[in-house]
Design a protein around this motif. Sequence first.
Motif, PDB file in Angstrom:
ATOM      1  N   THR A  65       0.843  -1.185   0.000  1.00 57.60           N
ATOM      2  CA  THR A  65       0.000   0.000   0.000  1.00 57.60           C
ATOM      3  C   THR A  65       0.883   1.240   0.000  1.00 57.60           C
ATOM      4  O   THR A  65       1.805   1.345   0.800  1.00 57.60           O
ATOM      5  CB  THR A  65      -0.900   0.023   1.262  1.00 57.60           C
ATOM      6  OG1 THR A  65      -1.655  -1.189   1.319  1.00 57.60           O
ATOM      7  CG2 THR A  65      -1.829   1.217   1.257  1.00 57.60           C
ATOM      8  N   VAL A  66       0.593   2.178  -0.888  1.00 58.50           N
ATOM      9  CA  VAL A  66       1.328   3.447  -0.935  1.00 58.50           C
ATOM     10  C   VAL A  66       0.747   4.367   0.130  1.00 58.50           C
ATOM     11  O   VAL A  66      -0.462   4.465   0.303  1.00 58.50           O
ATOM     12  CB  VAL A  66       1.218   4.093  -2.330  1.00 58.50           C
ATOM     13  CG1 VAL A  66       1.879   5.458  -2.359  1.00 58.50           C
ATOM     14  CG2 VAL A  66       1.831   3.181  -3.378  1.00 58.50           C
ATOM     15  N   VAL A  67       1.626   5.043   0.860  1.00 56.34           N
ATOM     16  CA  VAL A  67       1.185   5.979   1.887  1.00 56.34           C
ATOM     17  C   VAL A  67       0.516   7.175   1.210  1.00 56.34           C
ATOM     18  O   VAL A  67       1.076   7.758   0.286  1.00 56.34           O
ATOM     19  CB  VAL A  67       2.386   6.451   2.734  1.00 56.34           C
ATOM     20  CG1 VAL A  67       1.953   7.511   3.735  1.00 56.34           C
ATOM     21  CG2 VAL A  67       3.039   5.275   3.435  1.00 56.34           C
ATOM     22  N   ASP A  88      10.481   3.110  -0.893  1.00 51.24           N
ATOM     23  CA  ASP A  88       9.942   3.400  -2.224  1.00 51.24           C
ATOM     24  C   ASP A  88       8.437   3.097  -2.275  1.00 51.24           C
ATOM     25  O   ASP A  88       7.874   2.572  -1.323  1.00 51.24           O
ATOM     26  CB  ASP A  88      10.685   2.612  -3.297  1.00 51.24           C
ATOM     27  CG  ASP A  88      10.510   1.109  -3.144  1.00 51.24           C
ATOM     28  OD1 ASP A  88      10.026   0.655  -2.092  1.00 51.24           O
ATOM     29  OD2 ASP A  88      10.853   0.381  -4.084  1.00 51.24           O
ATOM     30  N   ALA A  89       7.795   3.418  -3.381  1.00 48.39           N
ATOM     31  CA  ALA A  89       6.347   3.251  -3.515  1.00 48.39           C
ATOM     32  C   ALA A  89       5.922   1.844  -3.919  1.00 48.39           C
ATOM     33  O   ALA A  89       4.736   1.543  -3.961  1.00 48.39           O
ATOM     34  CB  ALA A  89       5.797   4.257  -4.527  1.00 48.39           C
ATOM     35  N   THR A 106      11.153   9.099  12.704  1.00 41.82           N
ATOM     36  CA  THR A 106      12.232   9.834  12.045  1.00 41.82           C
ATOM     37  C   THR A 106      12.537   9.432  10.611  1.00 41.82           C
ATOM     38  O   THR A 106      13.254  10.147   9.936  1.00 41.82           O
ATOM     39  CB  THR A 106      13.536   9.698  12.850  1.00 41.82           C
ATOM     40  OG1 THR A 106      13.876   8.311  12.946  1.00 41.82           O
ATOM     41  CG2 THR A 106      13.401  10.292  14.242  1.00 41.82           C
ATOM     42  N   VAL A 107      12.031   8.310  10.116  1.00 41.69           N
ATOM     43  CA  VAL A 107      12.413   7.827   8.789  1.00 41.69           C
ATOM     44  C   VAL A 107      11.237   7.976   7.816  1.00 41.69           C
ATOM     45  O   VAL A 107      10.116   7.585   8.124  1.00 41.69           O
ATOM     46  CB  VAL A 107      12.860   6.353   8.851  1.00 41.69           C
ATOM     47  CG1 VAL A 107      13.205   5.838   7.474  1.00 41.69           C
ATOM     48  CG2 VAL A 107      14.060   6.200   9.769  1.00 41.69           C
ATOM     49  N   ARG A 108      11.475   8.549   6.644  1.00 40.06           N
ATOM     50  CA  ARG A 108      10.426   8.734   5.635  1.00 40.06           C
ATOM     51  C   ARG A 108       9.990   7.389   5.068  1.00 40.06           C
ATOM     52  O   ARG A 108      10.809   6.572   4.660  1.00 40.06           O
ATOM     53  CB  ARG A 108      10.925   9.605   4.491  1.00 40.06           C
ATOM     54  CG  ARG A 108      11.384  10.951   4.950  1.00 40.06           C
ATOM     55  CD  ARG A 108      10.518  12.157   4.858  1.00 40.06           C
ATOM     56  NE  ARG A 108       9.197  12.206   4.402  1.00 40.06           N
ATOM     57  CZ  ARG A 108       8.233  12.881   5.060  1.00 40.06           C
ATOM     58  NH1 ARG A 108       8.492  13.455   6.198  1.00 40.06           N
ATOM     59  NH2 ARG A 108       7.049  12.971   4.566  1.00 40.06           N
ATOM     60  N   VAL A 109       8.690   7.157   5.047  1.00 37.04           N
ATOM     61  CA  VAL A 109       8.086   5.919   4.552  1.00 37.04           C
ATOM     62  C   VAL A 109       7.228   6.251   3.339  1.00 37.04           C
ATOM     63  O   VAL A 109       6.477   7.220   3.348  1.00 37.04           O
ATOM     64  CB  VAL A 109       7.198   5.287   5.653  1.00 37.04           C
ATOM     65  CG1 VAL A 109       6.404   4.134   5.104  1.00 37.04           C
ATOM     66  CG2 VAL A 109       8.025   4.869   6.845  1.00 37.04           C
ATOM     67  N   HIS A 110       7.337   5.431   2.297  1.00 39.96           N
ATOM     68  CA  HIS A 110       6.534   5.653   1.087  1.00 39.96           C
ATOM     69  C   HIS A 110       5.508   4.542   0.862  1.00 39.96           C
ATOM     70  O   HIS A 110       4.502   4.762   0.196  1.00 39.96           O
ATOM     71  CB  HIS A 110       7.434   5.786  -0.134  1.00 39.96           C
ATOM     72  CG  HIS A 110       8.274   7.028  -0.088  1.00 39.96           C
ATOM     73  ND1 HIS A 110       7.860   8.211  -0.620  1.00 39.96           N
ATOM     74  CD2 HIS A 110       9.493   7.259   0.465  1.00 39.96           C
ATOM     75  CE1 HIS A 110       8.791   9.140  -0.407  1.00 39.96           C
ATOM     76  NE2 HIS A 110       9.790   8.580   0.242  1.00 39.96           N
TER      77      HIS A 110
END
Length: 113
Positions: A65-67, A88-89, A106-110
Amino acid sequence: MRVRRFCATFGALAIASVSIIAGPAGAASAEQSERCPEGYVCFWTEGNFTGNMTVYENPAHHNCTVVEGISAGSVYNNDDQAWDFYRDASCGSYLYTLAPGEQNTTVRVHSWQ
């Protein structure tokens, strides 16, 4: 000597002011993560549970699932199962797994599954 005393006093006041404004460490995180209902996985657009929150109720079991909104800076897993999160997506660049009740601020999630 007056200059040194002023600098030391000013520095101490500045540190005290920042502590008062920011509040205790973790207080905002705990308050924000409590907004995530039981059985949901919740995402915030920025780190430390700030920005807009998006919730996913009882997510489909492990489908990629894409955020919503491209990426998330904070994630709280208030579901009853562990979830994997990706950079990644397409769920191809693994970042970490969150067990029930765990969070990452703190970590970017896609994407996730």
